[in-house]
Design a protein around this motif. Structure first.
Motif, mmCIF file in Angstrom:
data_model
loop_
_atom_site.group_PDB
_atom_site.id
_atom_site.type_symbol
_atom_site.label_atom_id
_atom_site.label_comp_id
_atom_site.label_asym_id
_atom_site.label_seq_id
_atom_site.Cartn_x
_atom_site.Cartn_y
_atom_site.Cartn_z
ATOM 1 N N ALA A 251 0.819 -1.210 0.000
ATOM 2 C CA ALA A 251 0.000 0.000 0.000
ATOM 3 C C ALA A 251 0.852 1.258 0.000
ATOM 4 C CB ALA A 251 -0.949 0.003 1.203
ATOM 5 N N VAL A 252 2.013 1.184 0.627
ATOM 6 C CA VAL A 252 2.933 2.336 0.644
ATOM 7 C C VAL A 252 3.398 2.642 -0.774
ATOM 8 C CG1 VAL A 252 5.150 3.199 1.490
ATOM 9 C CG2 VAL A 252 3.676 1.832 3.004
ATOM 10 N N ALA A 253 3.777 1.592 -1.498
ATOM 11 C CA ALA A 253 4.208 1.771 -2.889
ATOM 12 C C ALA A 253 3.051 2.241 -3.759
ATOM 13 C CB ALA A 253 4.775 0.459 -3.424
ATOM 14 N N ALA A 254 1.868 1.682 -3.535
ATOM 15 C CA ALA A 254 0.694 2.077 -4.320
ATOM 16 C C ALA A 254 0.354 3.537 -4.092
ATOM 17 C CB ALA A 254 -0.491 1.185 -3.961
ATOM 18 N N GLN A 255 0.443 3.982 -2.836
ATOM 19 C CA GLN A 255 0.171 5.391 -2.547
ATOM 20 C C GLN A 255 1.134 6.290 -3.309
ATOM 21 O OE1 GLN A 255 1.592 6.915 1.085
ATOM 22 N NE2 GLN A 255 0.194 8.671 1.159
ATOM 23 N N ALA A 256 2.416 5.917 -3.312
ATOM 24 C CA ALA A 256 3.410 6.719 -4.032
ATOM 25 C C ALA A 256 3.096 6.754 -5.523
ATOM 26 C CB ALA A 256 4.804 6.151 -3.788
ATOM 27 N N ALA A 257 2.715 5.601 -6.077
ATOM 28 C CA ALA A 257 2.382 5.545 -7.502
ATOM 29 C C ALA A 257 1.142 6.370 -7.808
ATOM 30 C CB ALA A 257 2.175 4.095 -7.922
ATOM 31 N N LEU A 258 0.146 6.281 -6.945
ATOM 32 C CA LEU A 258 -1.075 7.063 -7.156
ATOM 33 C C LEU A 258 -0.793 8.556 -7.126
ATOM 34 C CD1 LEU A 258 -3.482 4.884 -5.021
ATOM 35 C CD2 LEU A 258 -3.833 5.448 -7.432
ATOM 36 N N ASN A 259 0.042 8.985 -6.209
ATOM 37 C CA ASN A 259 0.365 10.417 -6.160
ATOM 38 C C ASN A 259 1.196 10.847 -7.368
ATOM 39 O OD1 ASN A 259 -1.064 11.276 -3.874
ATOM 40 N ND2 ASN A 259 0.493 10.431 -2.503
ATOM 41 N N THR A 260 1.966 9.920 -7.928
ATOM 42 C CA THR A 260 2.695 10.226 -9.159
ATOM 43 C C THR A 260 1.731 10.463 -10.311
ATOM 44 O OG1 THR A 260 4.681 9.010 -8.520
ATOM 45 C CG2 THR A 260 4.310 9.317 -10.877
ATOM 46 N N GLY B 290 -1.072 14.060 -14.202
ATOM 47 C CA GLY B 290 -2.293 14.237 -14.983
ATOM 48 C C GLY B 290 -2.898 12.973 -15.557
ATOM 49 N N SER B 291 -2.185 11.850 -15.495
ATOM 50 C CA SER B 291 -2.727 10.630 -16.089
ATOM 51 C C SER B 291 -3.931 10.107 -15.300
ATOM 52 C CB SER B 291 -1.649 9.557 -16.223
ATOM 53 O OG SER B 291 -0.944 9.365 -15.023
ATOM 54 N N TYR B 292 -3.925 10.328 -14.003
ATOM 55 C CA TYR B 292 -5.067 9.944 -13.158
ATOM 56 C C TYR B 292 -6.328 10.678 -13.622
ATOM 57 C CZ TYR B 292 -7.947 10.281 -8.844
ATOM 58 O OH TYR B 292 -8.966 10.290 -7.918
ATOM 59 N N ALA B 293 -6.223 11.973 -13.827
ATOM 60 C CA ALA B 293 -7.374 12.760 -14.293
ATOM 61 C C ALA B 293 -7.858 12.274 -15.651
ATOM 62 C CB ALA B 293 -7.012 14.241 -14.345
#
Length: 327
Positions: free
Chosen positions: A284-293, A298-301
């Protein structure tokens, strides 16, 4: 078939066991409209949805700092195995080949995994099967509209990626203004799911309105989505109130409805949807970092916009954010 609850019967709905417990997301496939599997794309209102197996997903790049946080046990085979339940457009559904999982949750899974430098495999599972599968390590994560709760935090770790929203929707040509608070629903004929969190919220608002002398809500219940749609479009109902994701997708797809208000699914508290992993394994720590990246670049949006879910975007992923309380 429609069932209209009388004012007296509505009062008894206050016995619904727990508003906050009901908000703790069950199988999302039970409440949201599914996408057609017979067409390669659905278009309306300027929005096109690619429902084919060839998804042309939003491209991301590896973030070395985030990748360094991936647990060694997962790095060993270089693969991130994620599960989703399918059947709930636009979150996760089957493509036109009836076997490939697609949707916003699937796109987020690929974006997170690829940002971490991992190969991604997304598998379909029944809602009831993911907890044991993730807890035992059979699956490394689940992305399937899972709400963060304090009870679940005892067994799982979370990295938030979307707001859990409920939405009020009206006919596109409706004159109804914005729905933001209890007084805005006074006297309205509203379609809602029986026994759901949204019904419990509406009951509380209705009781508040009646105490102030305002007109009561007419609660309407339908056995299927097509009957609900017909009631709204024919003018027998004014609004629908339910999970926002499926309603937003449907509105964009057919152009016949519009969003007139959203409310957090944990109202009056905040509920968040999260990337869910085994407790304490570090993923989850790695996933959080990836999500914030991907939020930052802008790829999340782009992913959320691709599936009509921009209204559910968050500004920052949180690790194990406050969850809905236990019963």
């Amino acid at each position: 078939m429609v069932r209209i609850k009388t004012q007296q019967a509505v009062g008894t709905a206050l016995a619904i066991s727990s508003l906050l417990a009901l908000a703790a997301c069950s199988d999302p496939g039970a409440t949201a409209a599914t996408a057609p599997s017979s067409a390669s794309a659905a278009t309306a209102g300027g929005k096109t949805f690619n429902l084919t197996p060839e998804q042309n997903r939003v491209k991301v790049t590896v973030d070395a700092a985030a990748a360094a946080l991936v647990p060694e046990a997962i790095k060993a085979d270089g693969k991130l195995t994620v599960v989703a339940t399918g059947g709930t457009a636009p979150l996760s559904l089957f493509a036109t080949d009836n076997k490939t999982l697609i949707g916003s949750e699937v796109d987020i899974a690929y974006a997170v995994g690829e940002t971490l430098g991992l190969e991604v495999e997304v598998l379909p599972v029944a809602w009831a099967d993911w907890p044991l599968g993730v807890e035992s390590g059979k699956y490394e994560a689940v992305l399937s509209n899972v709400t963060v709760t304090e009870a679940r935090k005892e067994k799982f770790d979370f990295a938030s990626y979307r707001n859990d929203l409920l939405g009020f929707y009206a006919k596109t040509d409706s004159s109804i203004g914005e729905i933001k608070e209890a007084k805005d629903v006074a006297g309205k004929r509203i379609i809602v799911g029986s026994g759901t969190n949204q019904e419990a919220i509406l009951v509380r608002w209705d009781e508040e309105n009646k105490a102030k002398g305002l007109a009561p809500v007419e609660f309407q219940y339908y056995d299927d989505d097509s009957a609900s749609t017909l009631a709204l479009q024919s003018g027998r109902a004014d609004l629908t109130f339910g999970p926002n994701a499926g309603a937003a997708y449907k509105a964009a797809k057919d152009g016949k409805t519009k969003e007139v208000g959203t409310l957090n699914g944990g109202w009056p508290l905040t509920a968040e949807i999260a990337f869910t992993t085994q407790k304490g394994n570090g993923l989850a720590v790695a996933a959080q970092a990836a999500l914030n990246t991907i939020i930052g670049d802008g790829s999340y949006a782009e992913i959320l916009d691709r599936w009509g879910l921009s209204s559910e975007a968050i500004q920052k992923s949180e690790l194990n954010p406050p969850g809905l309380p236990k019963k």
